[in-house]
Design a protein around this motif. Structure first.
Motif, PDB file in Angstrom:
ATOM      1  N   LYS A 140      15.994  11.950   1.689  1.00 18.05           N
ATOM      2  CA  LYS A 140      17.105  12.006   0.740  1.00 18.05           C
ATOM      3  C   LYS A 140      16.690  11.618  -0.672  1.00 18.05           C
ATOM      4  N   GLU A 141      15.861  10.569  -0.795  1.00 21.83           N
ATOM      5  CA  GLU A 141      15.499  10.093  -2.120  1.00 21.83           C
ATOM      6  C   GLU A 141      14.030  10.356  -2.441  1.00 21.83           C
ATOM      7  N   ARG A 142      13.150  10.088  -1.489  1.00 20.32           N
ATOM      8  CA  ARG A 142      11.726  10.284  -1.732  1.00 20.32           C
ATOM      9  C   ARG A 142      11.001  10.455  -0.406  1.00 20.32           C
ATOM     10  N   VAL A 143       9.814  10.986  -0.485  1.00 23.55           N
ATOM     11  CA  VAL A 143       8.979  11.141   0.699  1.00 23.55           C
ATOM     12  C   VAL A 143       8.335   9.790   1.011  1.00 23.55           C
ATOM     13  N   GLU A 144       8.592   9.259   2.186  1.00 24.07           N
ATOM     14  CA  GLU A 144       8.008   7.984   2.593  1.00 24.07           C
ATOM     15  C   GLU A 144       6.673   8.223   3.298  1.00 24.07           C
ATOM     16  N   THR A 145       5.832   7.192   3.262  1.00 24.57           N
ATOM     17  CA  THR A 145       4.543   7.235   3.955  1.00 24.57           C
ATOM     18  C   THR A 145       4.459   6.053   4.906  1.00 24.57           C
ATOM     19  N   ALA A 146       3.294   5.859   5.478  1.00 23.90           N
ATOM     20  CA  ALA A 146       3.096   4.750   6.403  1.00 23.90           C
ATOM     21  C   ALA A 146       3.183   3.391   5.720  1.00 23.90           C
ATOM     22  N   ILE A 147       2.953   3.341   4.403  1.00 26.42           N
ATOM     23  CA  ILE A 147       2.791   2.062   3.703  1.00 26.42           C
ATOM     24  C   ILE A 147       4.136   1.488   3.280  1.00 26.42           C
ATOM     25  N   GLU A 148       4.414   0.264   3.731  1.00 25.99           N
ATOM     26  CA  GLU A 148       5.665  -0.412   3.385  1.00 25.99           C
ATOM     27  C   GLU A 148       5.518  -1.294   2.153  1.00 25.99           C
ATOM     28  N   SER A 149       4.357  -1.940   1.993  1.00 26.03           N
ATOM     29  CA  SER A 149       4.108  -2.822   0.852  1.00 26.03           C
ATOM     30  C   SER A 149       2.601  -2.914   0.632  1.00 26.03           C
ATOM     31  N   MET A 150       2.250  -3.421  -0.551  1.00 25.60           N
ATOM     32  CA  MET A 150       0.831  -3.540  -0.903  1.00 25.60           C
ATOM     33  C   MET A 150       0.580  -4.886  -1.559  1.00 25.60           C
ATOM     34  N   VAL A 151      -0.493  -5.552  -1.151  1.00 28.70           N
ATOM     35  CA  VAL A 151      -0.882  -6.833  -1.726  1.00 28.70           C
ATOM     36  C   VAL A 151      -2.313  -6.726  -2.232  1.00 28.70           C
ATOM     37  N   ILE A 152      -2.521  -7.072  -3.495  1.00 30.79           N
ATOM     38  CA  ILE A 152      -3.869  -7.094  -4.070  1.00 30.79           C
ATOM     39  C   ILE A 152      -4.364  -8.534  -4.044  1.00 30.79           C
ATOM     40  N   VAL A 153      -5.445  -8.790  -3.326  1.00 33.51           N
ATOM     41  CA  VAL A 153      -6.024 -10.122  -3.228  1.00 33.51           C
ATOM     42  C   VAL A 153      -7.185 -10.206  -4.214  1.00 33.51           C
ATOM     43  N   LEU A 154      -7.103 -11.147  -5.144  1.00 34.54           N
ATOM     44  CA  LEU A 154      -8.099 -11.245  -6.202  1.00 34.54           C
ATOM     45  C   LEU A 154      -9.214 -12.214  -5.861  1.00 34.54           C
ATOM     46  N   GLU A 155     -10.426 -11.814  -6.203  1.00 33.17           N
ATOM     47  CA  GLU A 155     -11.584 -12.691  -6.025  1.00 33.17           C
ATOM     48  C   GLU A 155     -11.625 -13.753  -7.116  1.00 33.17           C
ATOM     49  N   LYS A 156     -11.194 -13.366  -8.328  1.00 33.73           N
ATOM     50  CA  LYS A 156     -11.215 -14.279  -9.467  1.00 33.73           C
ATOM     51  C   LYS A 156      -9.811 -14.389 -10.047  1.00 33.73           C
TER      52      LYS A 156
END
Length: 214
Positions: A140-156
């Motif tokens: 209805k609004e957008r094409v969904e994919t497998a990914i629900e959320s994303m977290v970027i883990v930083l080294e620095k």
């Protein structure tokens, strides 16, 4: 699951030419769905040289809601993209949390965007990448994919301001999902809580007074 084994398994699998390594928080024989099965709750980790796996895996393992959630490790964004392009898209309910390093974040976000739009022109050429499947159902609004959320883990942690700005200026809109940034070692639990996936932290000392998660 032993974080060191998860990461070691991924490196060994990559050297042998396979796409990913898998493990499960509750151990072998738990009866969890096969890795990558659509709808099976997953954690996807895409990072060439993870340095914060202990903190993140501890946060995940401490969360009862994460029990039986398998972890799939991808050494490169290209391998993540191949996996993503094999998953259903369209009128689907996302089922996977994606964790990346900073170097892998943009290519992964571009892959998610390509899976939504069907436009692969912005992706690097990859003869091993499968074609996208047809759109399922009638989104209805957008094409969904497998990914629900994303977290970027930083080294620095000094990279945090720049990464947060990227997420706000373009990353969120590109992938059309919330991208969170974990800037130091004490924010793994906060990241899971922000995503609505974490149980209450039992040890007050493990909480961050000023969480660095965005």
């Amino acid at each position: 699951a032993d974080p060191s084994k998860v990461m070691k398994g991924g490196s060994e699998a990559a050297s042998e030419g396979t796409s990913a390594a898998t493990t499960n928080f509750s151990g072998a024989g738990c009866g969890a769905p096969a890795a990558g099965e659509p709808g099976s709750p997953l954690v996807l980790w895409c990072e060439a040289k993870p340095t914060k796996q202990q903190e993140v895996m501890d946060a995940l393992a401490a969360n009862p809601a994460m029990m039986h959630r398998q972890v799939i490790y991808f050494q490169t964004p290209a391998r993540f993209t191949r996996w993503l392009f094999e998953q259903p898209r369209g009128e689907v309910v996302p089922w996977a949390l994606l964790i990346t390093g900073w170097r892998e974040a943009k290519p992964c976000a571009m892959a998610i965007a390509a899976a939504r739009t069907g436009d692969v022109d912005q992706l690097r050429p990859d003869a091993r990448r499968p074609d996208l499947p047809p759109i399922f159902g009638e989104p209805k609004e957008r094409v969904e994919t497998a990914i629900e959320s994303m977290v970027i883990v930083l080294e620095k942690s000094k990279e945090e301001a720049r990464v947060v700005q990227w997420a706000k200026d373009g990353g969120n809109a590109l992938a059309k999902l919330d991208i969170h940034v974990a800037g130091d070692t004490c924010t793994a639990h906060d990241a899971m809580a922000r995503l609505g996936m974490a149980a209450t932290v039992k040890d007050p000392a493990s909480r961050c007074d000023a969480p660095s998660i965005h």
